[in-house]
Write a protein that holds these residues in place. Structure first.
Motif, mmCIF file in Angstrom:
data_model
loop_
_atom_site.group_PDB
_atom_site.id
_atom_site.type_symbol
_atom_site.label_atom_id
_atom_site.label_comp_id
_atom_site.label_asym_id
_atom_site.label_seq_id
_atom_site.Cartn_x
_atom_site.Cartn_y
_atom_site.Cartn_z
ATOM 1 N N LEU A 156 25.531 -4.172 -20.167
ATOM 2 C CA LEU A 156 25.885 -3.071 -21.004
ATOM 3 C C LEU A 156 26.319 -2.200 -20.548
ATOM 4 C CD1 LEU A 156 26.752 -1.709 -23.941
ATOM 5 C CD2 LEU A 156 23.978 -1.565 -24.030
ATOM 6 N N ASP A 157 27.172 -1.783 -20.286
ATOM 7 C CA ASP A 157 27.543 -0.110 -19.377
ATOM 8 C C ASP A 157 28.363 0.829 -21.107
ATOM 9 O OD1 ASP A 157 27.860 -2.044 -17.329
ATOM 10 O OD2 ASP A 157 30.159 -2.269 -17.623
ATOM 11 N N MET A 158 27.846 1.260 -21.236
ATOM 12 C CA MET A 158 27.496 2.438 -22.372
ATOM 13 C C MET A 158 27.529 4.003 -21.894
ATOM 14 S SD MET A 158 25.333 2.582 -25.521
ATOM 15 C CE MET A 158 24.014 4.247 -25.071
ATOM 16 N N LEU A 159 28.847 4.656 -22.568
ATOM 17 C CA LEU A 159 28.842 6.210 -22.361
ATOM 18 C C LEU A 159 28.638 6.868 -24.011
ATOM 19 C CD1 LEU A 159 32.704 5.992 -20.367
ATOM 20 C CD2 LEU A 159 30.327 6.598 -18.784
ATOM 21 N N CYS A 160 28.021 7.945 -23.809
ATOM 22 C CA CYS A 160 27.858 8.320 -25.000
ATOM 23 C C CYS A 160 27.585 10.044 -24.370
ATOM 24 C CB CYS A 160 26.562 7.634 -25.554
ATOM 25 S SG CYS A 160 24.808 7.912 -25.067
ATOM 26 N N PHE A 161 27.756 10.821 -25.745
ATOM 27 C CA PHE A 161 27.480 12.240 -26.221
ATOM 28 C C PHE A 161 26.617 12.596 -25.725
ATOM 29 C CE2 PHE A 161 31.958 13.146 -28.454
ATOM 30 C CZ PHE A 161 32.596 12.836 -27.940
ATOM 31 N N ALA A 162 26.190 13.146 -24.540
ATOM 32 C CA ALA A 162 24.338 13.634 -23.759
ATOM 33 C C ALA A 162 23.893 14.991 -24.753
ATOM 34 C CB ALA A 162 24.975 14.135 -22.821
ATOM 35 N N ALA A 163 23.631 15.408 -25.175
ATOM 36 C CA ALA A 163 22.777 16.103 -26.145
ATOM 37 C C ALA A 163 22.030 17.162 -25.090
ATOM 38 C CB ALA A 163 21.249 15.584 -26.847
ATOM 39 N N VAL A 164 22.885 18.055 -24.249
ATOM 40 C CA VAL A 164 22.502 18.800 -23.465
ATOM 41 C C VAL A 164 23.441 20.182 -23.104
ATOM 42 C CG1 VAL A 164 22.383 16.750 -21.546
ATOM 43 C CG2 VAL A 164 24.611 17.472 -21.958
ATOM 44 N N PRO A 165 23.144 21.145 -22.582
ATOM 45 C CA PRO A 165 23.874 21.753 -22.724
ATOM 46 C C PRO A 165 25.392 21.504 -22.167
ATOM 47 C CG PRO A 165 21.718 22.231 -21.413
ATOM 48 C CD PRO A 165 21.812 21.257 -21.379
ATOM 49 N N GLY A 166 26.386 22.299 -22.838
ATOM 50 C CA GLY A 166 27.711 22.305 -22.295
ATOM 51 C C GLY A 166 28.262 20.761 -23.491
ATOM 52 N N GLY A 167 27.951 20.566 -23.874
ATOM 53 C CA GLY A 167 27.803 19.431 -24.596
ATOM 54 C C GLY A 167 28.125 19.577 -26.797
ATOM 55 N N MET A 168 28.494 18.391 -26.812
ATOM 56 C CA MET A 168 28.931 18.021 -28.163
ATOM 57 C C MET A 168 26.832 18.940 -28.872
ATOM 58 S SD MET A 168 31.933 17.629 -29.506
ATOM 59 C CE MET A 168 33.841 17.025 -29.554
ATOM 60 N N PRO A 169 27.822 19.209 -30.299
ATOM 61 C CA PRO A 169 26.709 19.869 -31.468
ATOM 62 C C PRO A 169 25.628 18.017 -31.857
ATOM 63 C CG PRO A 169 28.009 19.937 -32.622
ATOM 64 C CD PRO A 169 28.878 19.312 -31.275
ATOM 65 N N GLU A 170 24.370 18.226 -31.859
ATOM 66 C CA GLU A 170 24.079 17.237 -32.067
ATOM 67 C C GLU A 170 23.493 17.299 -34.361
ATOM 68 O OE1 GLU A 170 19.719 16.221 -30.874
ATOM 69 O OE2 GLU A 170 19.980 18.503 -29.750
ATOM 70 N N PRO A 171 24.098 15.968 -34.519
ATOM 71 C CA PRO A 171 23.630 14.538 -33.781
ATOM 72 C C PRO A 171 24.832 13.276 -33.568
ATOM 73 C CG PRO A 171 24.325 14.623 -36.487
ATOM 74 C CD PRO A 171 24.088 16.527 -35.656
ATOM 75 N N LEU A 172 25.699 14.563 -32.851
ATOM 76 C CA LEU A 172 26.632 13.813 -32.649
ATOM 77 C C LEU A 172 26.706 13.400 -30.710
ATOM 78 C CD1 LEU A 172 29.786 12.437 -32.914
ATOM 79 C CD2 LEU A 172 30.601 15.036 -32.285
ATOM 80 N N SER A 173 26.231 14.429 -30.221
ATOM 81 C CA SER A 173 25.251 14.195 -29.329
ATOM 82 C C SER A 173 23.681 14.099 -28.938
ATOM 83 C CB SER A 173 25.251 15.254 -28.195
ATOM 84 O OG SER A 173 24.667 16.312 -28.648
ATOM 85 N N VAL A 174 23.094 12.840 -28.501
ATOM 86 C CA VAL A 174 22.361 11.780 -28.167
ATOM 87 C C VAL A 174 21.000 12.854 -27.300
ATOM 88 C CG1 VAL A 174 21.710 9.422 -28.459
ATOM 89 C CG2 VAL A 174 23.458 10.434 -29.125
ATOM 90 N N SER A 175 20.253 12.145 -27.341
ATOM 91 C CA SER A 175 19.180 12.325 -26.280
ATOM 92 C C SER A 175 18.906 11.609 -25.434
ATOM 93 C CB SER A 175 17.455 13.767 -26.468
ATOM 94 O OG SER A 175 17.038 11.995 -27.606
ATOM 95 N N GLU A 176 18.678 11.285 -24.400
ATOM 96 C CA GLU A 176 18.188 10.495 -23.472
ATOM 97 C C GLU A 176 16.842 10.011 -23.615
ATOM 98 O OE1 GLU A 176 16.548 9.166 -18.505
ATOM 99 O OE2 GLU A 176 17.109 12.153 -19.455
#
Length: 236
Positions: A156-176
């Motif tokens: 599985l190779d996956m790219l998903c929005f990271a819940a980090v500074p400069g990223g999309m707002p949660e819950p659209l971004s996801v924590s590690e």
């Protein structure tokens, strides 16, 4: 816009068919243009291929307009590309026509949280920005569906929005932690999780970013440089 005035949205109500037709993706966000349609494969997908992370029969889950699928098919991989939005698939088929490898892609409308018709079919499963669009239950069902669709030892190779500074707002971004937990619970072994970049169309999301108080990096080509988790996992 002050922090107290920042808007939040129920991302589960996003209408993907609508935005592919030029309508509103979500509420009053002003997103009437496909924000991920940069007209070329995502850099993270190119990097997966460069590193030898693509093999055999490939599923591109949530393929959108098919640029990643075409990129892989042109390099000789057997690609099945699915999306729940029928309009996306219609446009992807049109876009792929006449491009190297495009005629060989199997495009289909399918629910990626089920994939029952694809059980045990794939050696590589690619997710370029689908996981984060789902709610918590959807993410669990999706991770399990991907595992069912994979053969023993599938990648599985996956790219998903990271819940980090400069990223999309949660819950659209996801924590590690969330990424690791959901995949592990579904029977995946995460072998690598790093931060990478996902391209978007800055003009398409300008109003949304302003209303949510989100500040992201934009390059000289007008592309948002969104932080994503680049995740490598194996079917346990």
């Amino acid at each position: 816009m002050s922090e107290s005035a920042q808007k939040s949205y129920d991302y589960a109500t996003a209408d993907f068919n609508a935005v592919y037709r030029g309508g509103e993706l979500l509420g009053d966000t002003g997103i009437t243009r496909v924000p991920w349609d940069v007209g070329e494969p995502q850099p993270g997908v190119i990097e997966f291929e460069r590193r030898g992370r693509i093999r055999g029969d490939v599923l591109d889950a949530g393929c959108g307009l098919g640029d990643n699928a075409v990129f892989l098919a042109a390099r000789g991989y057997r690609v099945t590309a699915v999306d729940a939005a029928s309009t996306a698939i219609e446009r992807a088929v049109e876009r792929a026509a006449g491009r190297p490898g495009g005629a060989d892609i199997e495009f289909a409308v399918a629910d990626a949280t089920s994939l029952t018709e694809y059980a045990g079919r794939f050696d590589t499963l690619l997710d370029s920005a689908l996981f984060h669009t789902l709610d918590a239950d959807g993410r669990r069902r999706y991770a399990a569906a991907l595992r069912r669709a994979g053969r023993p030892g599938a990648w599985l190779d996956m790219l998903c929005f990271a819940a980090v500074p400069g990223g999309m707002p949660e819950p659209l971004s996801v924590s590690e932690q969330t990424v690791r937990q959901v995949l592990t619970d579904a029977g995946w072994t995460v072998t690598e999780l790093t931060q990478a970049v996902y391209w978007g169309v800055a003009e398409a999301t300008r109003t949304f970013l302003e209303k949510t108080g989100t500040q992201v990096e934009i390059d000289d080509k007008g592309r948002t440089q969104l932080p994503v988790w680049s995740v490598l996992a194996e079917r346990s």
